[in-house]
Design a protein around this motif. Structure first.
Motif, PDB file in Angstrom:
ATOM      1  N   PHE A   1       0.829  -1.186  -0.038  1.00 23.77           N
ATOM      2  CA  PHE A   1      -0.217   0.131  -0.124  1.00 23.77           C
ATOM      3  C   PHE A   1       0.830   1.210  -0.118  1.00 23.77           C
ATOM      4  O   PHE A   1       2.149   1.152   0.394  1.00 23.77           O
ATOM      5  CB  PHE A   1      -1.044  -0.179   1.234  1.00 23.77           C
ATOM      6  CG  PHE A   1      -0.363   0.123   2.493  1.00 23.77           C
ATOM      7  CD1 PHE A   1      -0.321   1.427   3.125  1.00 23.77           C
ATOM      8  CD2 PHE A   1       0.040  -1.046   3.294  1.00 23.77           C
ATOM      9  CE1 PHE A   1       0.232   1.417   4.320  1.00 23.77           C
ATOM     10  CE2 PHE A   1       0.389  -0.961   4.593  1.00 23.77           C
ATOM     11  CZ  PHE A   1       0.713   0.278   5.077  1.00 23.77           C
ATOM     12  N   SER A   2       0.302   2.306  -0.483  1.00 23.79           N
ATOM     13  CA  SER A   2       1.019   3.671  -0.407  1.00 23.79           C
ATOM     14  C   SER A   2       0.014   4.659   0.199  1.00 23.79           C
ATOM     15  O   SER A   2      -1.000   4.709   0.063  1.00 23.79           O
ATOM     16  CB  SER A   2       1.130   4.229  -2.138  1.00 23.79           C
ATOM     17  OG  SER A   2       1.909   3.226  -2.781  1.00 23.79           O
ATOM     18  N   ALA A   3       0.880   5.402   1.096  1.00 24.25           N
ATOM     19  CA  ALA A   3       0.040   6.474   1.710  1.00 24.25           C
ATOM     20  C   ALA A   3       0.817   7.775   2.058  1.00 24.25           C
ATOM     21  O   ALA A   3       1.955   7.791   2.056  1.00 24.25           O
ATOM     22  CB  ALA A   3      -0.294   5.828   3.223  1.00 24.25           C
ATOM     23  N   PHE A   4       0.141   8.899   2.297  1.00 27.03           N
ATOM     24  CA  PHE A   4       0.660  10.136   2.662  1.00 27.03           C
ATOM     25  C   PHE A   4       0.734  10.227   4.089  1.00 27.03           C
ATOM     26  O   PHE A   4      -0.212  11.107   4.733  1.00 27.03           O
ATOM     27  CB  PHE A   4      -0.172  11.206   1.974  1.00 27.03           C
ATOM     28  CG  PHE A   4      -0.150  11.217   0.506  1.00 27.03           C
ATOM     29  CD1 PHE A   4       0.831  11.813  -0.051  1.00 27.03           C
ATOM     30  CD2 PHE A   4      -1.321  10.525  -0.197  1.00 27.03           C
ATOM     31  CE1 PHE A   4       0.801  11.580  -1.879  1.00 27.03           C
ATOM     32  CE2 PHE A   4      -1.468  10.758  -1.528  1.00 27.03           C
ATOM     33  CZ  PHE A   4      -0.373  11.198  -2.294  1.00 27.03           C
ATOM     34  N   ASP A   5       1.653   9.653   4.499  1.00 24.38           N
ATOM     35  CA  ASP A   5       1.996   9.765   6.114  1.00 24.38           C
ATOM     36  C   ASP A   5       3.139   9.766   6.850  1.00 24.38           C
ATOM     37  O   ASP A   5       3.690   9.528   7.794  1.00 24.38           O
ATOM     38  CB  ASP A   5       1.236   8.372   6.765  1.00 24.38           C
ATOM     39  CG  ASP A   5       2.120   7.214   6.611  1.00 24.38           C
ATOM     40  OD1 ASP A   5       2.827   7.131   5.384  1.00 24.38           O
ATOM     41  OD2 ASP A   5       2.232   6.010   7.252  1.00 24.38           O
ATOM     42  N   ASP A   6       4.190  10.595   5.884  1.00 24.31           N
ATOM     43  CA  ASP A   6       5.639  10.814   6.294  1.00 24.31           C
ATOM     44  C   ASP A   6       5.404  11.928   7.092  1.00 24.31           C
ATOM     45  O   ASP A   6       5.045  13.071   6.567  1.00 24.31           O
ATOM     46  CB  ASP A   6       6.188  11.289   5.200  1.00 24.31           C
ATOM     47  CG  ASP A   6       7.851  11.252   5.188  1.00 24.31           C
ATOM     48  OD1 ASP A   6       8.149  11.611   6.347  1.00 24.31           O
ATOM     49  OD2 ASP A   6       8.509  10.800   4.549  1.00 24.31           O
ATOM     50  N   ALA A   7       5.817  11.928   8.335  1.00 24.12           N
ATOM     51  CA  ALA A   7       5.617  13.161   9.170  1.00 24.12           C
ATOM     52  C   ALA A   7       6.791  14.164   8.838  1.00 24.12           C
ATOM     53  O   ALA A   7       6.330  15.589   9.286  1.00 24.12           O
ATOM     54  CB  ALA A   7       5.917  12.634  10.833  1.00 24.12           C
ATOM     55  N   GLU A   8       7.723  14.071   8.109  1.00 24.83           N
ATOM     56  CA  GLU A   8       8.615  14.714   7.848  1.00 24.83           C
ATOM     57  C   GLU A   8       8.656  15.548   6.522  1.00 24.83           C
ATOM     58  O   GLU A   8       8.739  16.853   6.254  1.00 24.83           O
ATOM     59  CB  GLU A   8      10.183  14.285   7.808  1.00 24.83           C
ATOM     60  CG  GLU A   8      10.687  13.571   9.229  1.00 24.83           C
ATOM     61  CD  GLU A   8      11.814  12.754   8.938  1.00 24.83           C
ATOM     62  OE1 GLU A   8      12.237  12.738   7.786  1.00 24.83           O
ATOM     63  OE2 GLU A   8      12.481  12.308  10.047  1.00 24.83           O
ATOM     64  N   GLN A   9       7.733  14.625   5.805  1.00 27.06           N
ATOM     65  CA  GLN A   9       7.552  15.391   4.305  1.00 27.06           C
ATOM     66  C   GLN A   9       5.968  15.119   3.967  1.00 27.06           C
ATOM     67  O   GLN A   9       5.715  14.077   3.577  1.00 27.06           O
ATOM     68  CB  GLN A   9       8.293  14.860   3.312  1.00 27.06           C
ATOM     69  CG  GLN A   9       9.890  14.993   3.228  1.00 27.06           C
ATOM     70  CD  GLN A   9      10.610  14.308   2.276  1.00 27.06           C
ATOM     71  OE1 GLN A   9      10.564  14.821   1.050  1.00 27.06           O
ATOM     72  NE2 GLN A   9      11.209  13.348   2.287  1.00 27.06           N
ATOM     73  N   ALA A  10       5.122  16.114   4.315  1.00 29.01           N
ATOM     74  CA  ALA A  10       3.559  15.643   4.500  1.00 29.01           C
ATOM     75  C   ALA A  10       3.204  15.416   2.785  1.00 29.01           C
ATOM     76  O   ALA A  10       2.143  14.642   2.837  1.00 29.01           O
ATOM     77  CB  ALA A  10       3.016  16.977   4.991  1.00 29.01           C
ATOM     78  N   ASN A  11       3.725  16.017   1.922  1.00 29.60           N
ATOM     79  CA  ASN A  11       3.148  15.683   0.549  1.00 29.60           C
ATOM     80  C   ASN A  11       3.878  14.545  -0.074  1.00 29.60           C
ATOM     81  O   ASN A  11       3.727  14.590  -1.335  1.00 29.60           O
ATOM     82  CB  ASN A  11       3.258  17.227  -0.147  1.00 29.60           C
ATOM     83  CG  ASN A  11       2.243  17.987   0.279  1.00 29.60           C
ATOM     84  OD1 ASN A  11       1.483  17.830   0.999  1.00 29.60           O
ATOM     85  ND2 ASN A  11       2.296  19.288  -0.349  1.00 29.60           N
ATOM     86  N   SER A  12       4.585  13.893   0.438  1.00 30.45           N
ATOM     87  CA  SER A  12       5.489  12.388  -0.256  1.00 30.45           C
ATOM     88  C   SER A  12       4.629  11.292   0.385  1.00 30.45           C
ATOM     89  O   SER A  12       3.850  11.326   1.225  1.00 30.45           O
ATOM     90  CB  SER A  12       6.870  12.674   0.720  1.00 30.45           C
ATOM     91  OG  SER A  12       7.561  13.678   0.365  1.00 30.45           O
TER      92      SER A  12
END
Length: 271
Positions: A169-180
């Motif tokens: 799965f792919s998700a937008f959940d990188d705390a350091e790069q919100a749009n990654s």
């Protein structure tokens, strides 16, 4: 019919799929950190924006406002978790009508599309104590998008566990790069009561992300992908000392609900 290891899947139909050789090796950077307690057999990667926005299945992932992820399942529909699109008022849950769906672009920005209608199970809004089995939602977009999408399938959880299958799965959940976009490869470890436990670390933004499997098409003699569930970060499971993530697994009952919500449209999920 599709098979992976000892697992065979009857799907709702496959369309718009692009074959990729090895999901865990597509133009990715060095694996990111892994949370303590999560097995190192799971892999977590950052996907560059150009690949995330233009390469399937990464491009099917969408961002919901600032809090969750979703997955495109037709040209006009997105599936996510119900808790991502509802708010609590007193003892009831109400649908957040301000939600927008964002499709990542190669520049790192988002193309935002307004939502026309949101479906959630009645049990989710009416019951004070909710169940993960009802924690799914279908969003109707106001206009079509132009991305390939994943179609849902009902997969036997026992077979998936016995085969030690991998899910992705792919998700937008990188705390350091919100749009990654973060991409994960996870091994199934267990299942119970309509959910599957797998070895992947997730942050809050991963809720609603589409979880898929690679399956072999015996008729077409090639590999395809089917959407088998959605990620849910509100729940977790500890098994043999490891903290496991939870996926709401699509049953035939859930597929029937999705069908009922789309049956009178051009973009029906009924097959």
């Amino acid at each position: 019919m599709f098979c992976v290891a000892s697992l065979c899947v009857f799907t709702l139909g496959i369309s718009g799929l692009i074959q990729v050789q090895a999901d865990e090796t597509i133009g990715v950077r060095t694996p990111c950190r892994i949370k303590r307690g999560i097995s190192t057999s799971s892999k977590r990667f950052h996907i560059p924006n150009k690949i995330a926005s233009g390469t399937f299945p990464f491009s099917a992932a969408v961002k919901l406002g600032t809090r969750c992820t979703g997955v495109a399942v037709t040209e006009r529909h997105v599936i996510t978790a119900a808790h991502c699109v509802t708010t609590i008022k007193g003892s009831r849950r109400t649908i957040d009508k301000t939600i927008q769906v964002g499709f990542l672009t190669s520049s790192g920005d988002f193309d935002w599309i307004s939502v026309k209608r949101i479906f959630v199970p009645k049990e989710w809004t009416r019951r004070e104590r909710t169940s993960i089995k009802d924690d799914f939602a279908l969003l109707v977009l106001r206009k079509k998008h132009n991305r390939p999408f994943l179609l849902p399938a009902a997969v036997n959880t026992t077979a998936a566990v016995d085969a030690r299958s991998f899910v992705y799965f792919s998700a937008f959940d990188d705390a350091e790069q919100a749009n990654s976009l973060m991409y994960r490869v996870c091994q199934v470890q267990g299942a119970a009561y309509g959910v599957v436990y797998q070895e992947c670390a997730t942050e809050d933004g991963a809720s609603g992300a589409g979880v898929y499997m690679q399956v072999y098409d015996l008729k077409r003699n090639n590999w395809d992908r089917v959407l088998v569930g959605i990620q849910n970060t509100k729940y977790s499971k500890t098994l043999t000392g490891n903290q496991l993530s939870v996926t709401l697994w699509f049953t035939q009952d859930i597929l029937d609900v999705l069908c009922s919500w789309t049956s009178n449209t051009r973009y029906s999920l009924c097959r």
